[in-house]
Design a protein around this motif. Structure first.
Motif, PDB file in Angstrom:
ATOM      1  N   VAL A  58      22.012 -12.403  14.812  1.00 38.04           N
ATOM      2  CA  VAL A  58      22.173 -10.997  14.442  1.00 38.04           C
ATOM      3  C   VAL A  58      23.636 -10.603  14.642  1.00 38.04           C
ATOM      4  O   VAL A  58      24.183 -10.760  15.741  1.00 38.04           O
ATOM      5  CB  VAL A  58      21.259 -10.085  15.283  1.00 38.04           C
ATOM      6  CG1 VAL A  58      21.409  -8.631  14.840  1.00 38.04           C
ATOM      7  CG2 VAL A  58      19.795 -10.535  15.166  1.00 38.04           C
ATOM      8  N   VAL A  59      24.277 -10.122  13.562  1.00 35.23           N
ATOM      9  CA  VAL A  59      25.682  -9.714  13.624  1.00 35.23           C
ATOM     10  C   VAL A  59      25.824  -8.270  13.145  1.00 35.23           C
ATOM     11  O   VAL A  59      24.943  -7.745  12.469  1.00 35.23           O
ATOM     12  CB  VAL A  59      26.585 -10.646  12.783  1.00 35.23           C
ATOM     13  CG1 VAL A  59      26.525 -12.077  13.302  1.00 35.23           C
ATOM     14  CG2 VAL A  59      26.192 -10.607  11.326  1.00 35.23           C
ATOM     15  N   ARG A  60      26.956  -7.666  13.477  1.00 33.14           N
ATOM     16  CA  ARG A  60      27.179  -6.292  13.033  1.00 33.14           C
ATOM     17  C   ARG A  60      27.820  -6.299  11.639  1.00 33.14           C
ATOM     18  O   ARG A  60      28.442  -7.276  11.235  1.00 33.14           O
ATOM     19  CB  ARG A  60      28.015  -5.517  14.040  1.00 33.14           C
ATOM     20  CG  ARG A  60      29.401  -6.006  14.267  1.00 33.14           C
ATOM     21  CD  ARG A  60      30.140  -5.109  15.282  1.00 33.14           C
ATOM     22  NE  ARG A  60      31.548  -5.399  15.257  1.00 33.14           N
ATOM     23  CZ  ARG A  60      32.141  -6.334  15.992  1.00 33.14           C
ATOM     24  NH1 ARG A  60      31.402  -7.047  16.836  1.00 33.14           N
ATOM     25  NH2 ARG A  60      33.425  -6.554  15.894  1.00 33.14           N
ATOM     26  N   PRO A  61      27.694  -5.199  10.900  1.00 35.43           N
ATOM     27  CA  PRO A  61      28.130  -5.164   9.500  1.00 35.43           C
ATOM     28  C   PRO A  61      29.621  -5.393   9.298  1.00 35.43           C
ATOM     29  O   PRO A  61      30.022  -5.960   8.287  1.00 35.43           O
ATOM     30  CB  PRO A  61      27.748  -3.757   9.022  1.00 35.43           C
ATOM     31  CG  PRO A  61      26.788  -3.229  10.019  1.00 35.43           C
ATOM     32  CD  PRO A  61      27.046  -3.942  11.304  1.00 35.43           C
ATOM     33  N   SER A  90      20.077  -4.426  17.974  1.00 38.05           N
ATOM     34  CA  SER A  90      20.257  -5.787  17.461  1.00 38.05           C
ATOM     35  C   SER A  90      19.001  -6.620  17.687  1.00 38.05           C
ATOM     36  O   SER A  90      18.582  -7.377  16.818  1.00 38.05           O
ATOM     37  CB  SER A  90      21.448  -6.455  18.152  1.00 38.05           C
ATOM     38  OG  SER A  90      22.622  -5.730  17.929  1.00 38.05           O
ATOM     39  N   LEU A  91      18.416  -6.465  18.862  1.00 36.34           N
ATOM     40  CA  LEU A  91      17.205  -7.220  19.191  1.00 36.34           C
ATOM     41  C   LEU A  91      16.062  -6.853  18.262  1.00 36.34           C
ATOM     42  O   LEU A  91      15.399  -7.730  17.695  1.00 36.34           O
ATOM     43  CB  LEU A  91      16.821  -6.971  20.650  1.00 36.34           C
ATOM     44  CG  LEU A  91      15.495  -7.561  21.122  1.00 36.34           C
ATOM     45  CD1 LEU A  91      15.419  -9.050  20.871  1.00 36.34           C
ATOM     46  CD2 LEU A  91      15.282  -7.249  22.601  1.00 36.34           C
ATOM     47  N   THR A  92      15.819  -5.566  18.079  1.00 34.59           N
ATOM     48  CA  THR A  92      14.700  -5.162  17.222  1.00 34.59           C
ATOM     49  C   THR A  92      14.958  -5.557  15.761  1.00 34.59           C
ATOM     50  O   THR A  92      14.021  -5.873  15.037  1.00 34.59           O
ATOM     51  CB  THR A  92      14.414  -3.652  17.330  1.00 34.59           C
ATOM     52  OG1 THR A  92      15.601  -2.916  17.050  1.00 34.59           O
ATOM     53  CG2 THR A  92      13.914  -3.291  18.720  1.00 34.59           C
ATOM     54  N   CYS A  93      16.217  -5.575  15.354  1.00 28.34           N
ATOM     55  CA  CYS A  93      16.557  -6.041  14.005  1.00 28.34           C
ATOM     56  C   CYS A  93      16.134  -7.504  13.834  1.00 28.34           C
ATOM     57  O   CYS A  93      15.493  -7.870  12.850  1.00 28.34           O
ATOM     58  CB  CYS A  93      18.063  -5.880  13.768  1.00 28.34           C
ATOM     59  SG  CYS A  93      18.638  -6.463  12.170  1.00 28.34           S
ATOM     60  N   GLY A  94      16.478  -8.337  14.804  1.00 28.77           N
ATOM     61  CA  GLY A  94      16.094  -9.740  14.751  1.00 28.77           C
ATOM     62  C   GLY A  94      14.593  -9.938  14.823  1.00 28.77           C
ATOM     63  O   GLY A  94      14.020 -10.790  14.133  1.00 28.77           O
ATOM     64  N   LEU A  95      13.926  -9.126  15.643  1.00 24.80           N
ATOM     65  CA  LEU A  95      12.468  -9.228  15.769  1.00 24.80           C
ATOM     66  C   LEU A  95      11.761  -8.823  14.488  1.00 24.80           C
ATOM     67  O   LEU A  95      10.797  -9.478  14.059  1.00 24.80           O
ATOM     68  CB  LEU A  95      11.986  -8.351  16.931  1.00 24.80           C
ATOM     69  CG  LEU A  95      12.340  -8.847  18.330  1.00 24.80           C
ATOM     70  CD1 LEU A  95      12.111  -7.755  19.349  1.00 24.80           C
ATOM     71  CD2 LEU A  95      11.539 -10.102  18.677  1.00 24.80           C
TER      72      LEU A  95
END
Length: 196
Positions: A58-61, A90-95
């Motif tokens: 997960v990376v930032r834009p 970031s964690l919830t984005c990956g999840l």
């Protein structure tokens, strides 16, 4: 890439700004070189992928350089538009991206000294039925942390910059003793690059 319910997934959180490393935001700590000549974030990813069948980074834009670096190395990189809201975003984005996985080992890209054997030990306990696992070195808990999908609803409600720390205080945790000081060592300052 599809994430089947039979798969365990590694999530590498690489969306922080690392302001303690460089308050001006010029030097990205995740792209710095370690004494062995390897890059911080890629080293963390390699340790995770040496054990996990699937890995998502997960990376930032606004960090296209890091995003492209991971893609060149054939990692699946996911951009988190809300990364500046904190680690939980970031964690919830990956999840959400891997929501049908059997469970996750969540690692931090600025912790390149974690041994693959530690990740293997955590995965082994998840496969044996543990729901939350955390490595322990000389009595201290560290990272990465593993979760079975049982706690996906709770994980998806996280917010702020504490990540999943609150869940480790709220629910039963299996502590996994490891001989790995790397679970406590992150790269916060330039001097940490050669700390091991």
């Amino acid at each position: 890439m599809t994430f089947s319910p039979a798969s365990w997934t590694g999530i590498l959180l690489a969306a922080g700004r690392g302001r303690r490393f460089d308050s001006q935001g010029v030097e990205d700590k995740l792209q710095q070189t370690l004494p062995d000549g390897h890059q911080v974030a890629l080293t963390s990813a390699q340790h995770l992928s040496s054990v996990m069948e699937h890995v998502v980074v997960v990376v930032r834009p606004d960090n296209q350089a890091l995003y492209q670096q991971f893609q060149r190395q054939l990692y699946e990189a996911v951009i988190c538009p809300d990364a500046d809201q904190g680690m939980a975003a970031s964690l919830t984005c990956g999840l959400r991206h891997t929501a049908c996985s059997k469970g996750w080992i969540i690692a931090l890209a600025d912790m390149p000294f974690v041994k693959s054997a530690t990740i293997q030990a955590l995965l082994r306990e998840l496969e044996k039925g543990a729901d939350i696992v955390v490595p322990v070195f000389k009595g201290q808990r560290g990272n990465p942390v593993g979760f079975s999908r049982k706690y996906l609803p709770e994980l998806l409600t996280l917010s702020g910059d504490r990540g999943a720390r609150g869940l480790l205080q709220q629910f039963p945790v299996l502590e996994v003793p490891v001989d790995d000081a790397g679970i406590l060592q992150d790269i916060d300052l330039p001097t940490d690059l050669s700390a091991q």
